[in-house]
Write an enzyme that holds these catalytic residues in place. Structure first.
Site, PDB file in Angstrom:
ATOM      1  N   ASP A   1     -31.664   5.551  25.930  1.00 40.99           N
ATOM      2  CA  ASP A   1     -32.338   6.851  26.060  1.00 40.99           C
ATOM      3  C   ASP A   1     -32.793   7.095  27.498  1.00 40.99           C
ATOM      4  O   ASP A   1     -33.106   6.149  28.229  1.00 40.99           O
ATOM      5  CB  ASP A   1     -33.552   6.873  25.111  1.00 40.99           C
ATOM      6  CG  ASP A   1     -34.034   8.285  24.850  1.00 40.99           C
ATOM      7  OD1 ASP A   1     -33.371   9.250  25.287  1.00 40.99           O
ATOM      8  OD2 ASP A   1     -35.096   8.436  24.212  1.00 40.99           O
TER       9      ASP A   1
ATOM     10  N   GLU B   1     -27.093  14.093  15.234  1.00 38.20           N
ATOM     11  CA  GLU B   1     -27.876  15.223  15.772  1.00 38.20           C
ATOM     12  C   GLU B   1     -27.393  15.654  17.162  1.00 38.20           C
ATOM     13  O   GLU B   1     -27.596  16.792  17.572  1.00 38.20           O
ATOM     14  CB  GLU B   1     -29.365  14.860  15.856  1.00 38.20           C
ATOM     15  CG  GLU B   1     -30.082  14.725  14.514  1.00 38.20           C
ATOM     16  CD  GLU B   1     -29.727  13.456  13.752  1.00 38.20           C
ATOM     17  OE1 GLU B   1     -29.379  12.430  14.398  1.00 38.20           O
ATOM     18  OE2 GLU B   1     -29.759  13.477  12.501  1.00 38.20           O
ATOM     19  N   ASN B   2     -26.739  14.732  17.896  1.00 35.93           N
ATOM     20  CA  ASN B   2     -26.283  15.054  19.259  1.00 35.93           C
ATOM     21  C   ASN B   2     -25.225  16.163  19.311  1.00 35.93           C
ATOM     22  O   ASN B   2     -25.010  16.780  20.352  1.00 35.93           O
ATOM     23  CB  ASN B   2     -25.734  13.807  19.979  1.00 35.93           C
ATOM     24  CG  ASN B   2     -26.814  12.843  20.428  1.00 35.93           C
ATOM     25  OD1 ASN B   2     -26.564  11.653  20.597  1.00 35.93           O
ATOM     26  ND2 ASN B   2     -28.040  13.339  20.617  1.00 35.93           N
TER      27      ASN B   2
ATOM     28  N   SER C   1     -35.418   6.815  15.458  1.00 37.11           N
ATOM     29  CA  SER C   1     -34.466   7.931  15.450  1.00 37.11           C
ATOM     30  C   SER C   1     -33.229   7.752  14.566  1.00 37.11           C
ATOM     31  O   SER C   1     -32.094   7.928  15.029  1.00 37.11           O
ATOM     32  CB  SER C   1     -34.026   8.233  16.886  1.00 37.11           C
ATOM     33  OG  SER C   1     -35.133   8.555  17.674  1.00 37.11           O
TER      34      SER C   1
HETATM   35  C1  FPP Z   1     -29.627   9.503  25.604  1.00 32.88           C
HETATM   36  O1  FPP Z   1     -30.146  10.094  26.759  1.00 32.88           O
HETATM   37  C2  FPP Z   1     -28.226   9.096  25.722  1.00 32.88           C
HETATM   38  C3  FPP Z   1     -27.198   9.606  25.001  1.00 32.88           C
HETATM   39  C4  FPP Z   1     -27.361  10.656  24.006  1.00 32.88           C
HETATM   40  C5  FPP Z   1     -25.806   9.133  25.174  1.00 32.88           C
HETATM   41  C6  FPP Z   1     -25.571   7.745  25.673  1.00 32.88           C
HETATM   42  C7  FPP Z   1     -24.252   7.719  26.356  1.00 32.88           C
HETATM   43  C8  FPP Z   1     -23.904   6.993  27.438  1.00 32.88           C
HETATM   44  C9  FPP Z   1     -24.786   5.997  28.053  1.00 32.88           C
HETATM   45  C10 FPP Z   1     -22.577   7.177  28.117  1.00 32.88           C
HETATM   46  C11 FPP Z   1     -21.329   6.844  27.407  1.00 32.88           C
HETATM   47  C12 FPP Z   1     -21.367   5.730  26.446  1.00 32.88           C
HETATM   48  C13 FPP Z   1     -20.409   4.804  26.248  1.00 32.88           C
HETATM   49  C14 FPP Z   1     -20.559   3.830  25.136  1.00 32.88           C
HETATM   50  C15 FPP Z   1     -19.244   4.682  27.107  1.00 32.88           C
HETATM   51  P1  FPP Z   1     -30.714  11.569  26.644  1.00 32.88           P
HETATM   52  O2  FPP Z   1     -29.625  12.501  27.069  1.00 32.88           O
HETATM   53  O3  FPP Z   1     -31.265  11.816  25.291  1.00 32.88           O
HETATM   54  O4  FPP Z   1     -31.861  11.536  27.718  1.00 32.88           O
HETATM   55  P2  FPP Z   1     -33.203  12.405  27.734  1.00 32.88           P
HETATM   56  O5  FPP Z   1     -33.986  12.001  26.521  1.00 32.88           O
HETATM   57  O6  FPP Z   1     -33.841  11.974  29.001  1.00 32.88           O
HETATM   58  O7  FPP Z   1     -32.801  13.843  27.737  1.00 32.88           O
END
Ligand code: FPP
Length: 245
Positions: A21, A68-69, A197
């Protein structure tokens, strides 16, 4: 402190699960677009996989995309799918070299066909690897997994394959997406949020939870080693008293 050399190899967590996260906040702090945070996040993924392989952690599960994403802006979803494809293409050699088996859990059928194709190719190519299992949770939600599990079991009850009286924890375990994985021992969440979550709810029943303020793109091997070191300092009682352990 050198956390790595203080880790007791015999007491490694068998299964580490990570909620990666803080990518968006990392990007915002640098004055960049959110997607740049995800791009940076792939380096943290590589570091974490390598760190686990170096130590001999058998199972690592990463929450890469939740059900949810899908509600995020289209460009962000597309970027995450593109990063998944390019990471899979780029990392296949490292997976083979370290004998890492890749698998995926979640509603994989909802991914774009290109991502599904790339994923299936890497899953097939690494199926024989036995040093470590890397599980990507993609379009994953734990409640949905439990719904699917209940459906599979009820179908078997209906067809007299399972006697409802015999249903126990192992019946549930065998019907989850994670059927080949042990329970989660250590769950790490970055970025200071303290929630689970909808991630591996059943599998985390006795997991130690570790929260760090580090944002995912800044997460390095040293952070992983610190989390494992902290985990090893905790006393896991599984409902018993200290004296009974
Ligand atoms: C959460 O940060 C992260 C994600 C929803 C995606 C995770 C994906 C990667 C690290 C890249 C690709 C993965 C692989 C396995 C190659 P957020 O966007 O919710 O951050 P925020 O809470 O600060 O907005």
């Amino acid at each position: 402190m050198d956390f790595k050399s203080n880790i007791i190899v015999e007491k490694l967590p068998e299964h580490i699960a990570i909620i990666m996260d803080g990518n968006g906040r990392w990007a915002k702090k640098q004055g960049l677009m959110r997607v740049k945070g995800h791009e940076k996040g792939t380096k943290a993924v590589r570091e974490t996989v390598e760190g686990c392989a170096e130590l001999g952690v058998k199972n690592l599960t990463l929450y890469a995309f939740s059900t949810e994403n899908w509600k995020r802006p289209k460009l962000e979803v597309q970027t995450l799918m593109r990063l998944l494809v390019s990471s899979l293409k780029g990392e296949i050699k490292t997976l083979q070299k370290n004998k890492i088996k890749l698998q995926a859990i979640g509603c994989i059928e909802n991914l774009p066909s290109k991502a599904r194709k790339e994923l299936n190719e890497v899953i097939e190519k690494t199926a024989h690897n036995d040093h470590m299992t890397l599980t990507l949770a993609l379009s994953y939600g734990s409640r949905e997994e439990l719904i699917q599990t209940v459906k599979k079991i009820s179908e078997k009850v209906k067809n007299n394959i399972i006697d409802s009286e015999s249903i126990d924890e192992s019946t549930i375990n065998k019907h989850l997406y994670t059927r080949n994985l042990p329970d989660v021992d250590l769950m790490i969440r970055t970025s200071g949020e303290q929630r689970i979550s909808n991630f591996l709810l059943w599998q985390m029943a006795y997991a130690e939870l570790y929260f760090t303020d580090t944002l995912w793109p800044d997460f390095r091997k040293e952070n992983l080693f610190e989390a494992i070191y902290e985990y090893q300092k905790r006393e896991r009682r599984f409902g018993k008293t200290s004296e009974q352990l």
